[in-house]
Design a protein around this motif. Structure first.
Motif, PDB file in Angstrom:
ATOM      1  N   GLN A  12      65.252  94.760 -17.471  1.00 19.89           N
ATOM      2  CA  GLN A  12      66.282  95.725 -17.073  1.00 19.89           C
ATOM      3  C   GLN A  12      65.761  97.131 -16.713  1.00 19.89           C
ATOM      4  OE1 GLN A  12      70.585  96.149 -16.994  1.00 19.89           O
ATOM      5  NE2 GLN A  12      69.468  94.350 -17.520  1.00 19.89           N
ATOM      6  N   ALA A  13      64.844  97.654 -17.527  1.00 23.75           N
ATOM      7  CA  ALA A  13      64.423  99.049 -17.313  1.00 23.75           C
ATOM      8  C   ALA A  13      63.178  99.166 -16.431  1.00 23.75           C
ATOM      9  CB  ALA A  13      64.165  99.711 -18.662  1.00 23.75           C
ATOM     10  N   ASP A  14      62.755  98.076 -15.822  1.00 20.64           N
ATOM     11  CA  ASP A  14      61.523  98.104 -15.024  1.00 20.64           C
ATOM     12  C   ASP A  14      61.757  98.563 -13.591  1.00 20.64           C
ATOM     13  OD1 ASP A  14      59.983  97.265 -17.123  1.00 20.64           O
ATOM     14  OD2 ASP A  14      60.144  95.139 -16.625  1.00 20.64           O
ATOM     15  N   VAL A  15      62.708  99.446 -13.379  1.00 18.76           N
ATOM     16  CA  VAL A  15      62.994  99.935 -12.022  1.00 18.76           C
ATOM     17  C   VAL A  15      63.040 101.457 -12.031  1.00 18.76           C
ATOM     18  CG1 VAL A  15      64.240  97.885 -11.225  1.00 18.76           C
ATOM     19  CG2 VAL A  15      65.482  99.647 -12.458  1.00 18.76           C
ATOM     20  N   THR A  16      62.788 102.042 -10.865  1.00 22.04           N
ATOM     21  CA  THR A  16      62.804 103.503 -10.771  1.00 22.04           C
ATOM     22  C   THR A  16      63.080 103.909  -9.322  1.00 22.04           C
ATOM     23  OG1 THR A  16      61.564 105.491 -11.368  1.00 22.04           O
ATOM     24  CG2 THR A  16      60.311 103.732 -10.340  1.00 22.04           C
ATOM     25  N   MET A  17      63.271 105.219  -9.104  1.00 18.87           N
ATOM     26  CA  MET A  17      63.561 105.690  -7.749  1.00 18.87           C
ATOM     27  C   MET A  17      62.286 106.205  -7.076  1.00 18.87           C
ATOM     28  SD  MET A  17      66.748 105.011  -7.546  1.00 18.87           S
ATOM     29  CE  MET A  17      67.325 105.807  -6.049  1.00 18.87           C
ATOM     30  N   ALA A  18      62.171 105.945  -5.775  1.00 20.12           N
ATOM     31  CA  ALA A  18      61.000 106.399  -5.006  1.00 20.12           C
ATOM     32  C   ALA A  18      61.461 106.744  -3.583  1.00 20.12           C
ATOM     33  CB  ALA A  18      59.961 105.290  -4.971  1.00 20.12           C
ATOM     34  N   PRO A  19      60.673 107.542  -2.842  1.00 17.62           N
ATOM     35  CA  PRO A  19      61.115 107.964  -1.501  1.00 17.62           C
ATOM     36  C   PRO A  19      61.291 106.796  -0.529  1.00 17.62           C
ATOM     37  CG  PRO A  19      59.219 109.230  -2.228  1.00 17.62           C
ATOM     38  CD  PRO A  19      59.389 108.124  -3.211  1.00 17.62           C
ATOM     39  N   ALA A  20      62.287 106.939   0.330  1.00 20.00           N
ATOM     40  CA  ALA A  20      62.564 105.918   1.348  1.00 20.00           C
ATOM     41  C   ALA A  20      61.806 106.263   2.617  1.00 20.00           C
ATOM     42  CB  ALA A  20      64.062 105.890   1.637  1.00 20.00           C
ATOM     43  N   VAL A  21      61.187 105.263   3.221  1.00 23.64           N
ATOM     44  CA  VAL A  21      60.407 105.535   4.433  1.00 23.64           C
ATOM     45  C   VAL A  21      61.294 106.015   5.579  1.00 23.64           C
ATOM     46  CG1 VAL A  21      60.441 103.109   5.211  1.00 23.64           C
ATOM     47  CG2 VAL A  21      58.634 104.630   6.009  1.00 23.64           C
ATOM     48  N   ASP A  58      49.908  98.870  -4.948  1.00 23.94           N
ATOM     49  CA  ASP A  58      50.717  99.728  -4.065  1.00 23.94           C
ATOM     50  C   ASP A  58      51.991  99.047  -3.581  1.00 23.94           C
ATOM     51  OD1 ASP A  58      49.075 102.185  -3.659  1.00 23.94           O
ATOM     52  OD2 ASP A  58      47.593 100.693  -3.099  1.00 23.94           O
ATOM     53  N   TYR A  59      52.298  97.875  -4.080  1.00 22.47           N
ATOM     54  CA  TYR A  59      53.464  97.149  -3.556  1.00 22.47           C
ATOM     55  C   TYR A  59      54.749  97.958  -3.734  1.00 22.47           C
ATOM     56  CZ  TYR A  59      51.023  92.621  -3.183  1.00 22.47           C
ATOM     57  OH  TYR A  59      50.187  91.601  -2.839  1.00 22.47           O
ATOM     58  N   GLN A  60      55.468  98.064  -2.620  1.00 23.02           N
ATOM     59  CA  GLN A  60      56.815  98.650  -2.687  1.00 23.02           C
ATOM     60  C   GLN A  60      57.823  97.490  -2.681  1.00 23.02           C
ATOM     61  OE1 GLN A  60      59.932 101.402  -0.111  1.00 23.02           O
ATOM     62  NE2 GLN A  60      57.827 101.310   0.566  1.00 23.02           N
ATOM     63  N   VAL A  61      58.432  97.269  -3.822  1.00 16.94           N
ATOM     64  CA  VAL A  61      59.362  96.143  -3.963  1.00 16.94           C
ATOM     65  C   VAL A  61      60.727  96.710  -4.331  1.00 16.94           C
ATOM     66  CG1 VAL A  61      59.839  94.005  -5.213  1.00 16.94           C
ATOM     67  CG2 VAL A  61      57.459  94.693  -4.799  1.00 16.94           C
ATOM     68  N   TRP A  62      61.657  96.611  -3.402  1.00 18.58           N
ATOM     69  CA  TRP A  62      63.003  97.134  -3.690  1.00 18.58           C
ATOM     70  C   TRP A  62      63.642  96.226  -4.735  1.00 18.58           C
ATOM     71  CZ3 TRP A  62      65.584  98.708   1.600  1.00 18.58           C
ATOM     72  CH2 TRP A  62      64.708  99.582   2.263  1.00 18.58           C
ATOM     73  N   CYS A  63      64.192  96.850  -5.741  1.00 22.23           N
ATOM     74  CA  CYS A  63      64.666  96.043  -6.860  1.00 22.23           C
ATOM     75  C   CYS A  63      65.630  96.869  -7.704  1.00 22.23           C
ATOM     76  CB  CYS A  63      63.444  95.638  -7.696  1.00 22.23           C
ATOM     77  SG  CYS A  63      63.840  94.707  -9.176  1.00 22.23           S
ATOM     78  N   GLY A  64      66.724  96.256  -8.103  1.00 23.45           N
ATOM     79  CA  GLY A  64      67.686  96.941  -8.966  1.00 23.45           C
ATOM     80  C   GLY A  64      67.673  96.342 -10.363  1.00 23.45           C
ATOM     81  N   PRO A  65      68.454  96.932 -11.272  1.00 19.54           N
ATOM     82  CA  PRO A  65      68.510  96.395 -12.632  1.00 19.54           C
ATOM     83  C   PRO A  65      69.059  94.971 -12.692  1.00 19.54           C
ATOM     84  CG  PRO A  65      70.037  98.253 -12.358  1.00 19.54           C
ATOM     85  CD  PRO A  65      69.255  98.154 -11.112  1.00 19.54           C
ATOM     86  N   ALA A  66      69.650  94.519 -11.585  1.00 16.23           N
ATOM     87  CA  ALA A  66      70.154  93.139 -11.515  1.00 16.23           C
ATOM     88  C   ALA A  66      69.052  92.136 -11.868  1.00 16.23           C
ATOM     89  CB  ALA A  66      70.676  92.843 -10.109  1.00 16.23           C
ATOM     90  N   MET A  67      67.817  92.457 -11.491  1.00 12.59           N
ATOM     91  CA  MET A  67      66.726  91.489 -11.697  1.00 12.59           C
ATOM     92  C   MET A  67      66.521  91.204 -13.176  1.00 12.59           C
ATOM     93  SD  MET A  67      64.967  89.857  -9.475  1.00 12.59           S
ATOM     94  CE  MET A  67      65.022  88.320 -10.356  1.00 12.59           C
ATOM     95  N   GLY A  68      66.509  92.272 -13.982  1.00 14.60           N
ATOM     96  CA  GLY A  68      66.326  92.103 -15.426  1.00 14.60           C
ATOM     97  C   GLY A  68      67.472  91.299 -16.025  1.00 14.60           C
ATOM     98  N   ALA A  69      68.682  91.574 -15.553  1.00 18.51           N
ATOM     99  CA  ALA A  69      69.852  90.851 -16.083  1.00 18.51           C
ATOM    100  C   ALA A  69      69.752  89.365 -15.734  1.00 18.51           C
ATOM    101  CB  ALA A  69      71.135  91.446 -15.505  1.00 18.51           C
ATOM    102  N   PHE A  70      69.325  89.091 -14.500  1.00 18.71           N
ATOM    103  CA  PHE A  70      69.199  87.693 -14.067  1.00 18.71           C
ATOM    104  C   PHE A  70      68.123  86.978 -14.884  1.00 18.71           C
ATOM    105  CE2 PHE A  70      67.500  84.339 -11.299  1.00 18.71           C
ATOM    106  CZ  PHE A  70      68.665  83.668 -10.962  1.00 18.71           C
ATOM    107  N   ASN A  71      66.989  87.654 -15.075  1.00 15.06           N
ATOM    108  CA  ASN A  71      65.898  87.035 -15.835  1.00 15.06           C
ATOM    109  C   ASN A  71      66.322  86.764 -17.280  1.00 15.06           C
ATOM    110  OD1 ASN A  71      64.153  87.020 -13.652  1.00 15.06           O
ATOM    111  ND2 ASN A  71      63.296  89.032 -14.128  1.00 15.06           N
TER     112      ASN A  71
END
Ligand SMILES: Cc1cc2nc3c(=O)[nH]c(=O)nc-3n(C[C@H](O)[C@H](O)[C@H](O)COP(=O)(O)O)c2cc1C
Length: 571
Positions: free
Chosen positions: A376-385, A495-508
């Motif tokens: 759940q908490a493994d996500v954060t905000m980063a600049p959009a290209v 350096d992987y930029q992987v778009w991801c929301g907290p949904a992933m943690g909930a699903f896992n």
């Protein structure tokens, strides 16, 4: 049309009805909460927890919950219930009833009918073809709607997809994404021309901060009155928004000024411009709460009711012939979250993050594995290209990659300095060593070559404006970090930029220990069907709970199921 999900505030006291304690399935009832009476073949009554669980999960059958003389609850699929009836000697007390149901009923059936869908479920676009041709096809073949991830692709890549998908899918459901591109206006217009050329009749628009002429041109192209005098719009938009101001624009008719510009350019006639004042830019709007990718990080539980209220205001103000509809996105990754969205009034649900983890996505196996490990908490905000200079951020995976930290560092430097030459040498050397892995002069050459192909005006502007040049160089890293992730470039995993929301943690968390925990088993259809079916079961359990039937954990825990099992349990 008044929507029933908006309940007026009651002025009366709500506690006029006495509170009744519930009855446990399958335990002893703490009191007699009786709805009526049940008669039927008593040999069909089930008592065992696992039998009761399976019976509740069979949505093709109604369920009757009855009590024996020891107030023990039992369940049958058969018999006859009489609500409010006195319990005669040949009958048993009825404590709960749920009719046969289907995931199709969870949302707005007109959404399914209008878009030719089996279920009110959409897979949102994922840029750079992560929402791939295979993904769109798999969804369409299962009667689900999916949006091709056109953002970030070249015109010829989008054209290949348009050609392929229109040929293979024909009249099956699909749509293409159109993304707000303030830095590449020519590109947005060219994409619209391409969609018109291939007669792509449904698009998903996203990240718009205001309406643009190309989006309006798409919507009103070919508008006419049919033989019955009704307005027909061949092109439809499912807009995605997370703010009231933007959602209002999509739920309003196209702006008069833009319609006049389209008349002046010969794209539409005066008559068409008049007809266009009677239609919304988008009949469907997806509310995007805290999600992977572009997001305002709003909680769905607060955002959805606000936009549903807006829908009702717009429907009343503009008096459209067709009803406006609101779908829910952001965080939908478990049966309970899908059920919650539907019960709050969503016409459909839309998923994103969980689909990137599926085998059909245009991402790599390394990324699928990283996503399967995310919590759940493994996500954060980063600049959009695409909107780097404007300071727009998006939500990405934090675990196993340094992209967010490095991207944020580049944005800080962009804010602090006016040109690459103004960056202190020590800082510049550190960038070249750790992030770019090459001299910045070389990176500029590569960037210039790229933009000379895609959008030469950017190069001209950069040669006159050093800050813009710095932005383009930094965007080189932001753009490639997504590509490295999608292609599984091993040397750049950090350096992987992987778009991801907290949904992933909930699903896992939900799929932990089940067959869907394994990345190789995650298919678009398996995920969608489990969410939909699970949501329908949760909804059924909640309906019984509202009647006073309390369930034990063994009965309510719903593990992911094989598609064949789900198909047996739904019509
Ligand atoms: C990898 C990825 C790429 C995305 N790219 C786009 C995009 O190009 N256009 C778009 O409209 N939405 C995009 N989204 C957003 C999704 O379509 C969807 O609205 C969102 O992911 C739903 O929230 P969730 O991530 O919590 O499921 C992207 C999401 C992800 C995870």
């Amino acid at each position: 049309m008044t929507q029933v999900t908006q309940i007026p505030l009651a002025s009366e006291k709500l506690d006029e009805n006495p509170v009744v304690a519930g009855t446990n399935v399958s335990g002893h009832a703490p009191d007699h909460h009786i709805l009526g009476s049940w008669t039927g073949d008593r040999s069909t009554l089930l008592e065992d927890d696992s039998e009761i669980h399976n019976a509740i999960c069979d949505l093709n059958q109604p369920v009757y919950i009855v009590q024996d003389q020891n107030q023990q609850n039992m369940l049958s699929h058969h018999g006859e219930a009489r609500i409010g009836a006195q319990v005669e000697s040949d009958a048993m007390p009825l404590t709960g009833f749920a009719p046969a149901s289907s995931p199709r009923q969870l949302g707005d059936i007109s959404f399914c009918e209008d878009h030719g869908l089996r279920f009110p479920y959409m897979c949102g676009a994922m840029a750079n073809g992560i929402a791939s041709i295979e993904l769109v096809e798999a969804a369409a073949n299962a009667g689900l709607l999916s949006s091709f991830g056109a953002a970030g692709l070249t015109l010829s890549e989008i054209e290949n997809a348009a050609k392929h998908i229109t040929e293979t899918l024909g009249s099956k459901p699909f749509c293409f994404n159109l993304i707000f591109s303030p830095n590449e206006k020519g590109h947005e217009d060219a994409v619209v021309s391409l969609y018109l050329k291939y007669e792509i009749r449904l698009i998903e628009t996203s990240a718009y901060m205001k309406l643009t002429l190309p989006a309006v041109r798409y919507r009103v192209h070919g508008i006419h009155r049919n033989a019955n005098g009704e307005i027909e719009t061949p092109n439809r938009i499912i807009a995605k928004a997370s703010r009231v101001e933007i959602a209002t624009k999509w739920f309003s008719p196209p702006p008069e000024k833009m319609l006049q510009e389209l008349v002046a350019s010969g794209d539409i006639t005066e008559d068409q411009a008049v007809l266009a004042t009677e239609i919304p830019m988008a009949q469907d709007l997806t509310v995007e709460a805290d999600s992977g990718g572009h997001t305002d990080n709003r909680p769905a539980i607060t955002l959805l009711p606000t936009i549903i209220a807006l829908r009702d205001r717009c429907q009343k103000e503009f008096n459209y012939t067709l009803p406006l509809r609101v779908g829910a996105a952001g965080g939908i990754a478990t049966p309970a979250s899908a059920a919650a969205a539907f019960s709050m009034g969503a016409a459909y649900v839309l998923t994103g993050t969980v689909n990137q983890a599926c085998i059909e996505s245009g991402s790599s196996d390394i990324v699928r594995k990283m996503l399967a490990d995310a919590q759940q908490a493994d996500v954060t905000m980063a600049p959009a290209v695409d909107m780097f200079e404007m300071g727009v951020k998006l939500q990405v995976l934090k675990r196993g990659t340094m992209f967010a930290m490095r991207g944020n560092k580049l944005y800080e430097l962009y804010r602090a300095y006016d040109s690459i030459d103004a960056i202190p040498e020590k800082e510049r050397l550190s960038l070249e060593k750790s992030i770019f892995k090459a001299p910045l002069d070389d990176i500029w050459q590569l960037t210039r070559d790229f933009f000379n192909q895609r959008d030469p005006e950017q190069v001209i502007k950069a040669e006159q404006d050093q800050k813009h040049k710095m932005a383009l160089i930094f965007r080189w890293y932001l753009g490639l970090s997504s590509r490295w992730a999608n292609t599984g470039e091993e040397s750049r995993q950090v350096d992987y930029q992987v778009w991801c929301g907290p949904a992933m943690g909930a699903f896992n968390e939900w799929t932990k220990g089940s067959w869907l925990a394994e990345p190789a088993n995650r298919t678009i259809v398996a995920v969608a069907m489990n969410l939909l079916y699970g949501a329908a079961v949760v909804t059924r359990i909640n309906a019984l709970r509202n009647q006073g039937v309390q369930f034990l954990d063994q009965v309510t825990h719903l593990a992911p199921q094989e598609i064949s099992v789900i198909e047996q349990n739904i019509s």
